[in-house]
Design a protein around this motif. Structure first.
Motif, PDB file in Angstrom:
ATOM      1  N   UNK A 308       0.824  -1.210   0.000  1.00 42.09           N
ATOM      2  CA  UNK A 308       0.000   0.000   0.000  1.00 42.09           C
ATOM      3  C   UNK A 308       0.861   1.264   0.000  1.00 42.09           C
ATOM      4  N   UNK A 309       1.790   1.352   0.943  1.00 45.33           N
ATOM      5  CA  UNK A 309       2.606   2.558   1.044  1.00 45.33           C
ATOM      6  C   UNK A 309       3.634   2.635  -0.068  1.00 45.33           C
ATOM      7  N   UNK A 310       3.990   1.489  -0.620  1.00 43.76           N
ATOM      8  CA  UNK A 310       4.901   1.501  -1.763  1.00 43.76           C
ATOM      9  C   UNK A 310       4.241   2.176  -2.968  1.00 43.76           C
ATOM     10  N   UNK A 311       2.937   1.927  -3.138  1.00 50.18           N
ATOM     11  CA  UNK A 311       2.222   2.587  -4.237  1.00 50.18           C
ATOM     12  C   UNK A 311       2.117   4.101  -4.009  1.00 50.18           C
ATOM     13  N   UNK A 312       2.051   4.517  -2.750  1.00 53.84           N
ATOM     14  CA  UNK A 312       2.086   5.951  -2.461  1.00 53.84           C
ATOM     15  C   UNK A 312       3.417   6.536  -2.950  1.00 53.84           C
ATOM     16  N   UNK A 313       4.504   5.826  -2.643  1.00 57.37           N
ATOM     17  CA  UNK A 313       5.816   6.284  -3.084  1.00 57.37           C
ATOM     18  C   UNK A 313       5.946   6.293  -4.597  1.00 57.37           C
ATOM     19  N   UNK A 314       5.416   5.262  -5.265  1.00 55.90           N
ATOM     20  CA  UNK A 314       5.496   5.207  -6.720  1.00 55.90           C
ATOM     21  C   UNK A 314       4.704   6.345  -7.360  1.00 55.90           C
ATOM     22  N   UNK A 315       3.539   6.644  -6.775  1.00 53.50           N
ATOM     23  CA  UNK A 315       2.740   7.757  -7.295  1.00 53.50           C
ATOM     24  C   UNK A 315       3.470   9.081  -7.106  1.00 53.50           C
ATOM     25  N   UNK A 316       4.109   9.259  -5.948  1.00 54.93           N
ATOM     26  CA  UNK A 316       4.841  10.500  -5.690  1.00 54.93           C
ATOM     27  C   UNK A 316       6.011  10.655  -6.662  1.00 54.93           C
ATOM     28  N   UNK A 317       6.754   9.558  -6.882  1.00 53.06           N
ATOM     29  CA  UNK A 317       7.883   9.620  -7.817  1.00 53.06           C
ATOM     30  C   UNK A 317       7.398   9.926  -9.231  1.00 53.06           C
ATOM     31  N   UNK A 318       6.256   9.367  -9.602  1.00 53.16           N
ATOM     32  CA  UNK A 318       5.700   9.632 -10.936  1.00 53.16           C
ATOM     33  C   UNK A 318       5.278  11.094 -11.075  1.00 53.16           C
ATOM     34  N   UNK A 319       4.711  11.672 -10.005  1.00 50.15           N
ATOM     35  CA  UNK A 319       4.339  13.089 -10.038  1.00 50.15           C
ATOM     36  C   UNK A 319       5.581  13.967 -10.248  1.00 50.15           C
ATOM     37  N   UNK A 320       6.682  13.591  -9.602  1.00 51.92           N
ATOM     38  CA  UNK A 320       7.935  14.330  -9.800  1.00 51.92           C
ATOM     39  C   UNK A 320       8.410  14.180 -11.244  1.00 51.92           C
ATOM     40  N   UNK A 321       8.264  12.995 -11.818  1.00 58.39           N
ATOM     41  CA  UNK A 321       8.652  12.773 -13.211  1.00 58.39           C
ATOM     42  C   UNK A 321       7.851  13.658 -14.162  1.00 58.39           C
ATOM     43  N   UNK A 322       6.561  13.803 -13.878  1.00 62.37           N
ATOM     44  CA  UNK A 322       5.726  14.662 -14.720  1.00 62.37           C
ATOM     45  C   UNK A 322       6.222  16.100 -14.658  1.00 62.37           C
ATOM     46  N   UNK A 323       6.526  16.574 -13.444  1.00 60.67           N
ATOM     47  CA  UNK A 323       7.030  17.937 -13.287  1.00 60.67           C
ATOM     48  C   UNK A 323       8.379  18.107 -13.974  1.00 60.67           C
ATOM     49  N   UNK A 324       9.279  17.125 -13.792  1.00 61.02           N
ATOM     50  CA  UNK A 324      10.604  17.208 -14.413  1.00 61.02           C
ATOM     51  C   UNK A 324      10.507  17.162 -15.926  1.00 61.02           C
ATOM     52  N   UNK A 325       9.575  16.357 -16.440  1.00 60.61           N
ATOM     53  CA  UNK A 325       9.386  16.257 -17.877  1.00 60.61           C
ATOM     54  C   UNK A 325       8.893  17.579 -18.454  1.00 60.61           C
ATOM     55  N   UNK A 326       7.956  18.212 -17.774  1.00 55.20           N
ATOM     56  CA  UNK A 326       7.412  19.482 -18.256  1.00 55.20           C
ATOM     57  C   UNK A 326       8.446  20.605 -18.170  1.00 55.20           C
ATOM     58  N   UNK A 327       9.323  20.529 -17.151  1.00 55.05           N
ATOM     59  CA  UNK A 327      10.360  21.541 -16.987  1.00 55.05           C
ATOM     60  C   UNK A 327      11.634  21.205 -17.764  1.00 55.05           C
ATOM     61  N   UNK A 328      11.657  20.030 -18.390  1.00 54.02           N
ATOM     62  CA  UNK A 328      12.820  19.558 -19.143  1.00 54.02           C
ATOM     63  C   UNK A 328      14.082  19.523 -18.278  1.00 54.02           C
ATOM     64  N   UNK A 329      13.900  19.072 -17.039  1.00 53.30           N
ATOM     65  CA  UNK A 329      15.005  18.963 -16.094  1.00 53.30           C
ATOM     66  C   UNK A 329      15.551  17.540 -16.121  1.00 53.30           C
ATOM     67  N   UNK A 330      16.647  17.338 -16.834  1.00 57.12           N
ATOM     68  CA  UNK A 330      17.208  15.996 -16.986  1.00 57.12           C
ATOM     69  C   UNK A 330      17.658  15.410 -15.652  1.00 57.12           C
ATOM     70  N   UNK A 331      18.303  16.227 -14.800  1.00 61.18           N
ATOM     71  CA  UNK A 331      18.808  15.716 -13.527  1.00 61.18           C
ATOM     72  C   UNK A 331      17.688  15.221 -12.629  1.00 61.18           C
TER      73      UNK A 331
END
Length: 460
Positions: A308-331
């Protein structure tokens, strides 16, 4: 006091069949069983490891395939999707092959079959080859995905219940590491200005070594028989399909991202194959190494809670990926993707650990006790693992198809990550509703229903 057991007769040189095998007998296990089981585990891991490498071979080969090959990003994602699909489908027959041919015999066969996709790829890997040819040859590599199912089924038969978690975790983790290993080998070859045929040339003799070592040092167990009734019962049980759905979110993510990570870096961030290869192996490596940790945490705190909590972490990491993708932040994108890999590996361990616990709990609810309950749980959990592993691997197909559509529609992977975020939210809700909310509700009503055994998944 456990009665002394008779050690199995030495396997015949022609067939290496063990006539008697009782790992639950502690005396037998200490005197004979443990040594034999660990030897079979070692060479099973080797074969499965190479199988994973060949399955994910095309995630590496597409990095070598520059403009001269005439393939679009959509073509490459379609190619890797189909390879993943074959690997998922063949897991079902591979699960039952051990009981038909014997664990040692099938390991020899399944390892030798890896020569077909490897030699075929060596033959066609050159500019001017048509996409359809690459697709057909790529489909052959999917058979490497089946080695996981047969290897897990085989090792499950060798170890006692009290040792299965450790043995299956080591077996699965050792196999999964085949993904980053082939990526590391590719990195070294690209860095040395070698071509894809060099990579294939390295794996052909390794496949032969794995098959020969399996023939020399592994064994078949005579009393492992197909139980078609167990397969039917597992397929009819709703928990098999619920866990399949959850395993799509964990293992499907792991294998799907393993195929797609390098392509996303090259297509969205303009990385060269060498630059992509420098980082693509990190996520699969860490995800593989942490899988046993997920199982250990599930042992201590309960698999459903960790999942259950692992899926919370996966969702949070995916949200960061969306933000990084939109900002074109490779790091930021790279760090978040590696974290997502780690969490997918952790979830692999916790979800697979849930399976035997679920069926053992159902046995207790039926009024079974002791060895009878354990046997019921082993029967259905063993049969369900092949189905769950196959369906879970289909998640890798979905991930690559989602990336393909996202790049076609938006020119980036952002749209795919939004879909993945929604899916992880659904996995969270299913885990809570089926395995945690129900437990709490049963706890409130247990006094009124003491005469009837309850399905309590708190420790699953």
């Amino acid at each position: 006091m456990t009665a002394p057991s008779t050690a199995p007769a030495p396997p015949s040189r022609g067939g290496r069949w063990i006539q008697q095998w009782d790992p639950e007998d502690e005396t037998f296990w200490k005197e004979t069983g443990e040594k034999v089981a660990k030897r079979n585990l070692l060479f099973s891991v080797l074969s499965e490891h190479i199988g994973f490498s060949i399955w994910t071979l095309w995630s590496v080969l597409v990095l070598f395939m520059g403009p001269e090959y005439g393939l679009t990003p959509a073509d490459k994602f379609l190619l890797t999707s189909m390879v993943t699909l074959v690997g998922a489908v063949v897991r079902v027959p591979y699960t039952f092959a051990v009981a038909i041919f014997g664990g040692r015999n099938w390991t020899i066969i399944s390892a030798s079959l890896l020569l077909i996709p490897t030699i075929a790829a060596f033959t066609v890997m050159k500019p001017g080859t048509s996409f359809n040819t690459f697709l057909v040859v790529g489909l052959l590599a999917g058979i490497g995905g089946g080695n996981f199912a047969s290897s897990m089924t085989n090792i499950n038969a060798f170890f006692p219940l009290r040792k299965k978690g450790w043995a299956l975790g080591l077996n699965a983790g050792g196999g999964n590491i085949g993904v980053p290993v082939i990526q590391l080998v590719a990195l070294a070859i690209i860095g040395a200005s070698g071509g894809p045929r060099v990579l294939l040339g390295i794996y052909i003799p390794l496949i032969l070594v794995a098959a020969v070592l399996a023939a020399l040092f592994m064994d078949n167990i005579e009393n492992v028989k197909n139980d078609t009734g167990a397969a039917k019962d597992a397929a009819r049980d709703g928990h098999t399909w619920i866990m399949s759905f959850l395993y799509i979110g964990t293992f499907g993510s792991f294998i799907g991202y393993s195929f797609a990570f390098g392509q996303v870096l090259t297509n969205q961030f303009g990385r060269t194959p060498l630059e992509a290869a420098y980082v693509t192996f990190i996520g699969p490596l860490l995800g593989s190494l942490i899988r046993p940790v997920g199982g250990a945490l599930a042992d201590k705190y309960g698999g459903a809670k960790i999942t259950l909590w692992n899926y919370v972490g996966m969702a949070a990491a995916t949200a960061v990926l969306i933000a990084a993708s939109m900002q074109k932040s490779l790091g930021l994108f790279t760090v978040a993707f590696v974290v997502l890999f780690v969490l997918s590996g952790l979830g692999n361990g916790s979800t697979f650990k849930m399976i035997p616990g679920i069926f053992h709990t159902k046995a207790l609810a039926k009024g079974l006790e002791g060895e009878e309950a354990a046997a019921y749980g082993r029967r259905l959990s063993g049969a369900s693992m092949g189905l769950i592993g196959a369906v879970g691997a289909l998640g890798g197909v979905g991930i690559n198809l989602a990336f393909r559509q996202s790049f076609l529609s938006y020119g980036s992977g952002t749209g795919a990550f939004v879909a993945f975020l929604a899916f992880y939210a659904a996995c969270f809700l299913v885990t809570w509703a089926v395995y945690l909310r129900r437990t709490a509700a049963q706890g409130r009503t247990s006094t009124a229903t003491e005469a009837k055994p309850q399905l309590n998944y708190a420790e699953v």
